[in-house]
Scaffold this active site. Structure first.
Site, PDB file in Angstrom:
ATOM      1  N   HIS A 155       0.902  -1.369   0.166  1.00 11.70           N
ATOM      2  CA  HIS A 155      -0.067  -0.031  -0.060  1.00 11.70           C
ATOM      3  C   HIS A 155       1.092   1.297   0.123  1.00 11.70           C
ATOM      4  O   HIS A 155       0.346   2.232   0.430  1.00 11.70           O
ATOM      5  CB  HIS A 155      -1.142   0.176   1.199  1.00 11.70           C
ATOM      6  CG  HIS A 155      -1.703  -1.114   1.340  1.00 11.70           C
ATOM      7  ND1 HIS A 155      -3.041  -1.613   1.042  1.00 11.70           N
ATOM      8  CD2 HIS A 155      -1.326  -2.300   2.280  1.00 11.70           C
ATOM      9  CE1 HIS A 155      -3.299  -2.644   1.203  1.00 11.70           C
ATOM     10  NE2 HIS A 155      -2.223  -3.233   1.924  1.00 11.70           N
ATOM     11  N   SER A 276      14.860  21.570 -16.233  1.00 13.56           N
ATOM     12  CA  SER A 276      13.655  22.140 -16.352  1.00 13.56           C
ATOM     13  C   SER A 276      14.072  23.594 -16.991  1.00 13.56           C
ATOM     14  O   SER A 276      15.070  24.155 -16.830  1.00 13.56           O
ATOM     15  CB  SER A 276      13.168  22.589 -14.908  1.00 13.56           C
ATOM     16  OG  SER A 276      12.195  23.638 -15.079  1.00 13.56           O
ATOM     17  N   LYS A 282      15.969  21.567 -10.909  1.00 11.85           N
ATOM     18  CA  LYS A 282      15.379  20.430 -11.087  1.00 11.85           C
ATOM     19  C   LYS A 282      16.317  19.310 -11.803  1.00 11.85           C
ATOM     20  O   LYS A 282      17.316  19.827 -12.785  1.00 11.85           O
ATOM     21  CB  LYS A 282      14.326  20.552 -11.946  1.00 11.85           C
ATOM     22  CG  LYS A 282      12.925  21.382 -11.351  1.00 11.85           C
ATOM     23  CD  LYS A 282      12.168  20.658 -10.282  1.00 11.85           C
ATOM     24  CE  LYS A 282      11.670  19.355 -10.519  1.00 11.85           C
ATOM     25  NZ  LYS A 282      10.461  19.810 -11.376  1.00 11.85           N
ATOM     26  N   GLU A 289       9.763   8.167 -16.502  1.00  9.81           N
ATOM     27  CA  GLU A 289       8.594   8.808 -16.800  1.00  9.81           C
ATOM     28  C   GLU A 289       7.939   8.595 -18.244  1.00  9.81           C
ATOM     29  O   GLU A 289       6.798   7.990 -18.283  1.00  9.81           O
ATOM     30  CB  GLU A 289       8.415  10.332 -16.645  1.00  9.81           C
ATOM     31  CG  GLU A 289       8.475  10.901 -15.070  1.00  9.81           C
ATOM     32  CD  GLU A 289       8.781  12.438 -15.096  1.00  9.81           C
ATOM     33  OE1 GLU A 289       7.673  12.919 -14.934  1.00  9.81           O
ATOM     34  OE2 GLU A 289       9.733  12.885 -15.258  1.00  9.81           O
TER      35      GLU A 289
END
Ligand code: ARG
Length: 461
Positions: A155, A276, A282, A289
């Protein structure tokens, strides 16, 4: 198209040509198309259907065409619709009327499925090789982290400490099943369709076994209608690829999580991250992804082809030309994902101090505490309830379980003795000493088995 438009009074409308052409994407089938045609012509000569001289001219012409295409000198024509007609037209242009004999005892319907099968067989072999490479990287990571502790989750809540090696090897297992599925798929692809003609078979004394042997097929199809109407093998590849991408997307998600400041378990190599355009600090896990995202299009290709094939009457229908782009896209996406994952993972830096301190969080030892009480004669349910209360108490008092005094422990069960302090993340891991468990010994055994497995696979190749 004029070579097959004898019964028409007009050429197809421009819009029809554009709508029906597949040459933009099926040109990548050319090596398979030419290989198939060469063996087909050879067989025609062997059977006395054409002469040896004619076959020689055809084979020579096709060989030159292969060279023209590979050197970028071939002019593909949309009006010739697909790769098959483009090559045949060029052959006739090059060697004259003899070229018109190539298509004897053959239809584009058995030709196209032959090409797709040859392509699929190569794709499967390459997919398996790439998966094996990624498995090798996972085993290396496991070897490097055979003592690294990390929280195991259910979980997405910290559950029990595990070895990071155990976590990586879980993906090794998934990829192992992927390989098995691809191998199984290969067995069904490995059936020669050529000789089925348009749908009913061909009215010549052809030699299918010879063609199968020359082209490397283990079996020949037993029903001509099924053979030209079958696209199961593409659906199967796409299903295998979907499962494999699903596995990679799960690993991708873990990389995304683990590289976040919240987890901070790993650092991706600069070469496998992006920045970024606005936020200079970043370092984004875009590769992971994108793999997660591309899984969607691989599933989409599977759904698209299943839907295309649904309800199609026998035998060939032009709808089936729609099998190609999705299939090629799936093969390309899977291979690219496996390749980039291999690089991303082999350069991954694990912050072992972070994983270890998270893995040592004492609440994750609650199960071990319950097991401890069981060993002192307490029933498991009673022990579970007592430890539940103990954890609640510790949280309320802002203490870890190992920070509680023996007196505090004994408030929850008189069975607690001083040896309760021997319960640690390490002892928890060591205790899970059954096949498949995270115990050091078991994980070492898994690593050894995985290495042996990989070595055998590389010997097979
Ligand atoms: N381009 C076609 C395809 O990919 C080849 C087969 C064409 N057959 C036909 N009967 N029109 O399916």
């Amino acid at each position: 198209m004029s070579q097959i438009r004898g019964r028409f009074k007009k050429e197809p409308d421009e819009s029809v040509l554009a709508y029906s052409a597949s040459i933009q994407y099926d040109r990548r089938l050319y090596p398979y198309d030419i290989a198939g045609s060469i063996i087909h012509a050879t067989m025609l000569a062997k059977q006395g259907i054409i002469t040896e001289d004619e076959a020689g001219l055809i084979v020579g012409g096709l060989t030159e065409i292969a060279k023209e295409i590979s050197q970028g000198k071939f002019r593909f024509k949309v009006e010739l619709e697909d790769i098959h007609m483009n090559i045949e037209a060029r052959l006739i242009e090059k060697i004259g009327d003899v070229g018109k004999k190539l298509h004897t005892a053959r239809s584009r319907n058995d030709q196209v499925v032959l090409d797709m099968k040859l392509f699929a067989k190569d794709a499967i072999v390459h997919s398996i090789a790439y998966i094996l490479e990624l498995q090798g990287t996972l085993v290396n990571l496991a070897s490097a982290h055979k003592d690294t502790i990390i929280p195991g989750y259910t979980h997405l809540q910290r559950a029990q400490p595990v070895l990071l090696a155990h976590h990586f090897l879980a993906y090794f297992e998934m990829l192992g099943r992927d390989i098995e599925r691809f191998q199984d798929c290969l067995d069904r692809v490995d059936v020669l369709p050529l000789g089925s003609g348009a749908l009913a078979g061909v009215a010549y004394n052809i030699a299918r076994q010879f063609v199968a042997k020359e082209l490397g097929f283990r079996r020949i199809s037993q029903n001509s209608m099924d053979a030209v109407a079958d696209r199961d093998f593409i659906i199967e590849y796409e299903a295998c690829a979907s499962l494999c991408m699903m596995h990679l997307s799960r690993l991708a998600e873990e990389i995304v999580l683990w590289s976040s400041s919240e987890f901070d378990f790993v650092e991706l190599d600069d070469a496998y991250t992006t920045g970024s355009s606005i936020m200079p600090q970043k370092k984004n896990p875009d590769v992971a992804e994108l793999a997660r995202g591309k899984t969607g299009r691989v599933y989409g290709n599977l759904m698209a082809l299943l839907t295309t094939m649904k309800g199609l009457p026998l035998a060939y229908n032009r709808d089936m030309q729609e099998d190609k782009e999705g299939f090629f896209d799936t093969v390309d996406t899977l291979m690219a994902t496996l390749e980039v994952f291999n690089g991303m993972l082999s350069t991954l830096r694990v912050k072992t101090d972070k994983t270890t301190s998270a893995g040592r969080q004492s609440y994750m030892l609650a199960t071990d505490m319950a097991d401890y009480l069981v060993k002192k004669g307490v029933a498991f349910r009673t022990a579970h309830a007592a430890i539940g209360k103990l954890v609640c108490y510790a949280i309320k008092n802002d203490k870890g379980l190992s920070e509680l005094t023996l007196k505090e422990y004994q408030k929850f069960s008189p069975a607690f003795k001083k040896d309760v302090y021997k319960i640690t993340a390490e002892s928890s891991i060591t205790a899970r000493d059954n096949t498949g468990g995270t115990a050091y010994k078991q994980v070492m055994r898994q690593i050894t088995a995985a290495k042996k497995n990989l070595k055998e696979s590389s010997n097979d190749e």
